[in-house]
Design an enzyme around this catalytic site. Structure first.
Site, short mmCIF file in Angstrom:
data_model
loop_
_atom_site.label_atom_id
_atom_site.label_comp_id
_atom_site.label_asym_id
_atom_site.label_seq_id
_atom_site.Cartn_x
_atom_site.Cartn_y
_atom_site.Cartn_z
N ASP A 1 31.34 33.57 39.87
CA ASP A 1 32.30 34.59 39.42
C ASP A 1 33.67 33.93 39.40
O ASP A 1 33.94 33.07 40.25
CB ASP A 1 32.32 35.80 40.36
N ASP B 1 32.05 42.12 46.31
CA ASP B 1 32.53 41.29 47.39
C ASP B 1 32.92 42.22 48.54
O ASP B 1 33.16 43.40 48.35
CB ASP B 1 33.70 40.42 46.92
C1 LIG Z 1 39.12 31.82 43.46
N1 LIG Z 1 38.55 31.15 44.59
C2 LIG Z 1 37.81 31.84 45.49
N2 LIG Z 1 37.34 31.28 46.62
C3 LIG Z 1 36.68 32.27 47.28
C4 LIG Z 1 36.05 32.27 48.53
C5 LIG Z 1 35.51 33.48 49.01
C6 LIG Z 1 34.91 33.54 50.32
O1 LIG Z 1 34.83 32.56 51.08
N3 LIG Z 1 34.43 34.74 50.75
C7 LIG Z 1 34.49 35.86 49.96
N4 LIG Z 1 33.97 36.99 50.46
N5 LIG Z 1 35.01 35.84 48.71
C8 LIG Z 1 35.56 34.67 48.24
C9 LIG Z 1 36.19 34.66 46.95
C10 LIG Z 1 36.28 35.87 46.07
C11 LIG Z 1 35.22 35.78 45.00
N6 LIG Z 1 35.36 36.80 43.98
C12 LIG Z 1 36.76 33.45 46.51
N7 LIG Z 1 37.47 33.15 45.37
#
Ligand SMILES: CNc1nc2cc3c(=O)[nH]c(N)nc3c(CCN)c2[nH]1
Length: 373
Positions: A267, A93
């Protein structure tokens, strides 16, 4: 082993897809669940165990690794695969989401994000270009664009601002990533809970011709039906021949419902984090091993499982380990949970191939509803 990054849809059942991503470091069978290996480790697990459970790919985090041990240091030590002894694909990420959820004194401008480390308060700047540079130093196979994930609920103009900024950052990340045949850079669809903004974001990203697309900005506290509605408007706007990754999702129920709407990759920290907190995922739903009702229960979590953590240890012993805060408690429950998640994904992949996805989902949902005896 292919030198290119390719994605093939092998079978479909409604909107559910059974696919395969091939890349130099290995093949990813989709629908796929990526165990979270934030700091270069899937907490309490040996990497061989993670692989033996059926994981084809794990997730790493730019934010954590840039702060400690440092991206340049990981590069000097041969890259993240060598460092963590995981030779298969890694998706990283980009750091934006982690900055917003972990660091203090953060600021977002057109240029990028500035923030202070949650570890030692040191100041950092991260532009889209620097995020891609860091992911390159980690030798990441699938790199995520830097984006801004809007916390929900939010005003439409705030969601629109962040969505449009993320689109401009996607373009900059595509330029910074350049042409790396065996690797991929995925764009991230934003737009909050606003269907019009979701469609615009997906259409604009699709016009960039990227190798894969993530759906971000969800699993941020919205009800499940809102998340699913956003998938219903987003997936049709994404190219059918490219992988779709729903970030941060989710519970087993979230996953089966999202696969039915066309999602290929997931994930989530739930199986690993829950394992460290005494919570077991099983085909009969969740079991909280902290609960005193398990103190004299000689039965294992699941006598039919092929995972030793589920089959060979009594609930009484697991309860004892959890109550005593023994490290083995976290180890065994994380092992059980990742095993359950990977077996869930294998069942979904098989069901799509057999054209019986709806029937299979009904069977697994009935198991969860029956509850733990
Ligand atoms: C637990 N909920 C969650 N929503 C996310 C949205 C993004 C998101 O909108 N963008 C990014 N770059 N990462 C997100 C993540 C981390 C994923 N490992 C999220 N995790």
């Amino acid at each position: 082993m292919s030198t290119e990054f390719t994605f093939k849809v092998l079978a479909t059942d409604g909107k559910a897809r059974r696919g395969e991503i091939t890349m130099p470091r290995g093949t990813i069978r989709t629908p796929a669940f990526m165990p979270v290996g934030t700091g270069g480790t899937v907490k309490t697990m040996y990497m061989d165990q993670v692989r033996d459970l059926g994981a084809d790919i794990i997730l790493g985090n730019t934010y954590h690794l840039m702060l400690r041990p440092g991206a340049e240091r990981v590069a000097r030590l041969g890259g993240l695969h060598e460092f963590a002894r995981w030779p298969h694909p890694i998706l990283t990420d980009s750091g934006g989401f982690q900055v917003m959820s972990l660091s203090k004194l953060r600021k977002i401008t057109e240029k990028g994000v500035t923030f202070r480390s949650h570890i030692d308060g040191a100041p950092y700047e991260m532009s889209p270009e620097r995020s891609i540079e860091i992911q390159g130093l980690l030798d990441s196979d699938i790199q995520m664009q830097l984006d801004e994930c809007t916390a929900l609920p939010a005003k439409e103009r705030e969601i629109e601002r962040a969505m449009e900024l993320s689109l401009r950052w996607a373009d900059r990340c595509k330029t910074a990533f350049g042409d790396q045949p065996g690797k991929a850079m995925f764009g991230i669809v934003q737009g909050g809970d606003n269907a019009r903004l979701r469609e615009r974001s997906a259409q604009s990203l699709a016009s960039l011709g990227l190798k894969g697309y993530a759906v971000g900005g969800l699993a941020v506290g919205e009800p499940q039906d809102v998340m699913l509605d956003m998938l219903d408007v987003t997936c049709p706007e994404l190219p059918a021949d490219k992988p779709r990754y729903l970030m941060g999702v989710g519970t087993p129920d979230d996953i089966v419902k999202s696969v039915a709407r066309g999602i290929d990759m997931f994930d989530c920290v739930m199986p690993t984090r829950a394992g460290r907190h005494g919570l077991a995922y099983t085909r009969r739903g969740k079991v909280n091993l902290r609960n005193a009702r398990h103190a004299d229960d000689h039965r294992p979590l699941d006598e039919e499982s092929d995972c030793p953590a589920a089959r060979d240890y009594s609930r009484a012993y697991l309860h004892h380990l959890v109550r005593s805060q023994e490290a083995l408690g976290a180890m065994l429950l994380t092992w059980n949970n990742l095993s359950y998640y990977q077996s869930l994904m294998q069942g979904l992949r098989d069901a799509i191939e057999q054209g019986r996805y709806a029937e299979h989902v009904a069977e697994v949902s009935e198991g969860w509803a029956r509850g733990d005896i």
